[in-house]
Design a protein around this motif. Structure first.
Motif, PDB file in Angstrom:
ATOM      1  N   UNK A  83       0.822  -1.207   0.000  1.00 12.74           N
ATOM      2  CA  UNK A  83       0.000   0.000   0.000  1.00 12.74           C
ATOM      3  C   UNK A  83       0.863   1.266   0.000  1.00 12.74           C
ATOM      4  N   UNK A  84       2.047   1.183   0.629  1.00 14.52           N
ATOM      5  CA  UNK A  84       2.959   2.326   0.592  1.00 14.52           C
ATOM      6  C   UNK A  84       3.386   2.616  -0.838  1.00 14.52           C
ATOM      7  N   UNK A 141      -1.991   2.864   8.157  1.00 11.07           N
ATOM      8  CA  UNK A 141      -3.158   2.769   9.038  1.00 11.07           C
ATOM      9  C   UNK A 141      -4.127   1.683   8.582  1.00 11.07           C
ATOM     10  N   UNK A 142      -4.426   1.610   7.284  1.00 12.42           N
ATOM     11  CA  UNK A 142      -5.471   0.702   6.807  1.00 12.42           C
ATOM     12  C   UNK A 142      -5.210  -0.764   7.182  1.00 12.42           C
ATOM     13  N   UNK A 143      -4.083  -1.371   6.788  1.00 12.22           N
ATOM     14  CA  UNK A 143      -3.873  -2.785   7.171  1.00 12.22           C
ATOM     15  C   UNK A 143      -3.681  -2.975   8.665  1.00 12.22           C
ATOM     16  N   UNK A 144      -3.067  -1.986   9.319  1.00 13.45           N
ATOM     17  CA  UNK A 144      -2.850  -2.121  10.765  1.00 13.45           C
ATOM     18  C   UNK A 144      -4.171  -2.148  11.514  1.00 13.45           C
ATOM     19  N   UNK A 145      -5.083  -1.252  11.137  1.00 14.16           N
ATOM     20  CA  UNK A 145      -6.400  -1.217  11.783  1.00 14.16           C
ATOM     21  C   UNK A 145      -7.145  -2.532  11.558  1.00 14.16           C
ATOM     22  N   UNK A 146      -7.093  -3.056  10.334  1.00 20.26           N
ATOM     23  CA  UNK A 146      -7.844  -4.280  10.056  1.00 20.26           C
ATOM     24  C   UNK A 146      -7.289  -5.466  10.838  1.00 20.26           C
ATOM     25  N   UNK A 147      -5.979  -5.718  10.716  1.00 18.49           N
ATOM     26  CA  UNK A 147      -5.432  -6.943  11.312  1.00 18.49           C
ATOM     27  C   UNK A 147      -5.402  -6.875  12.831  1.00 18.49           C
ATOM     28  N   UNK A 148      -5.061  -5.718  13.392  1.00 14.39           N
ATOM     29  CA  UNK A 148      -5.104  -5.605  14.851  1.00 14.39           C
ATOM     30  C   UNK A 148      -6.548  -5.703  15.335  1.00 14.39           C
ATOM     31  N   UNK A 149      -7.467  -5.067  14.596  1.00 15.14           N
ATOM     32  CA  UNK A 149      -8.882  -5.186  14.938  1.00 15.14           C
ATOM     33  C   UNK A 149      -9.357  -6.629  14.893  1.00 15.14           C
ATOM     34  N   UNK A 150      -8.859  -7.376  13.920  1.00 17.86           N
ATOM     35  CA  UNK A 150      -9.264  -8.784  13.812  1.00 17.86           C
ATOM     36  C   UNK A 150      -8.748  -9.590  14.993  1.00 17.86           C
TER      37      UNK A 150
END
Length: 358
Positions: A76-77, A96-105
């Protein structure tokens, strides 16, 4: 491939589509063809889908998810450079996008299950995570649209400002041409007056010529054409609404601040004042601008009833002052707003490093 794996691959496609949508909504338009962008995101989905299809979905999936996170951030970068906008904003969104998703999961998994022990539990956790990420994407998209709408409104106002200033210039040119056409008659009249000793009458005649050349709609003429245009537009609009306007402007022809930033400040101060005076019997608005040794001070004062809708970041003054404060902080400055004895006063202080460039 089992049904669970197929559903997880489909959910992965939904998540990657959300990545692409968030990019275009929150960062800006793509610099390259949308087909190319779609193809690159499709490659990412095929790659992750292949890994999911050959992996055990359920117990032991955490290492693969961590691998996905570490792959998606650099991907994504790299994709962020296909978008318009500031590099820092693009890279921040890519992180932010992948970090939010995977940590949220992982949080969803820890809340619902002590540990994922079968594929059904993993599918449930993935579905919930994608749903929550969809909500997160909608919030980002709404915030992005709100920012774009504000920028569009400012651009539309700039067009109206310049149209107003062009009207002032055209009227001034018309007055000058009219005076020039009759100049020989004016010179003869003044010569006769001076020759006849009518000095007082000659001075009055000259004053009449000066008044004829003046444009009643050109209130501010500091030499800084862009800021003059904004102020003339606002003062004219206020006077047309029956507001008693007074001003004191002491600025050089060039200021080290982009016209967009100064327009954000002046426009929001003016809109705040107009909204606050909507139910005032005798509305009064005063504006002061002064530049001294790298410091620009902007001050406005208006009477208010307390019933009008005022844009500001408090209960009384909505989101307009928030935009002003954001610009002020950009220049290491400040915004103070006070209400006293029925008068609302706002003071903006900006520290401009270079006053020689616009």
């Amino acid at each position: 491939m089992s049904v669970v794996k197929s559903l997880v691959v489909i959910l992965a496609a939904v998540r990657i589509c959300l990545y692409m949508r968030c990019f275009s909504a929150c960062i800006g338009k793509y610099r390259v063809s949308k087909k190319i962008v779609t193809a690159l995101f499709t490659v990412l989905w095929i790659f992750e889908g292949f890994l999911i299809s050959i992996s055990y979905v359920g117990r032991g999936i955490a290492p693969l998810e961590l691998f996905f996170l570490l792959v998606e951030i650099p991907f994504l970068s790299a994709m962020s450079f296909c978008c318009q906008g500031r590099a820092a904003r693009r890279l921040l969104m890519a992180f932010i996008l992948p970090t939010v998703y995977w940590i949220g999961k992982w949080i969803v998994v820890s809340v619902l299950f002590a540990a994922v022990t079968d594929s059904r539990q993993y599918l449930i956790a993935t579905s919930i995570s994608v749903g929550l990420f969809l909500v997160f994407g909608m919030v980002l998209e709404k915030a992005g649209k709100s920012r774009q709408e504000q920028e569009r409104e400012l651009l539309e106002q700039e067009v109206r400002i310049y149209e107003n200033q062009f009207g002032i210039i055209r009227q001034s040119q018309h007055n000058i041409r009219a005076l020039k056409h009759d100049m020989k008659h004016h010179i003869k009249m003044l010569t006769d007056m001076v020759s006849g000793g009518e000095n007082e009458a000659a001075l009055k005649y000259l004053a009449s010529m000066g008044a004829f050349m003046e444009n009643n709609e050109e209130y501010v003429a500091t030499g800084n054409e862009r800021i003059d245009s904004i102020l003339n537009y606002m003062i004219s609009k206020a006077k047309d609404s029956g507001v008693d306007v007074s001003w004191k402007i002491q600025i050089p022809e060039h200021l080290g601040i982009p016209v967009f930033d100064i327009n954000v400040i002046l426009s929001n101060l003016f809109e705040n004042a107009m909204n606050a005076m909507s139910e005032v019997t005798e509305p009064s608005f005063r504006i002061m601008m002064k530049y001294d040794r790298g410091i620009l001070c902007i001050s406005t004062q208006n009477n208010c009833s307390g019933k009008g809708k005022i844009s500001g970041d408090s209960k009384e003054h909505g989101f307009g002052l928030k935009n002003i404060r954001r610009i002020a902080e950009k220049y290491h400055g400040s915004l103070t707003a006070t209400v006293q004895d029925g008068d609302f006063q706002a003071n903006v202080l900006l520290f401009l490093e270079d006053a020689d460039t616009e």
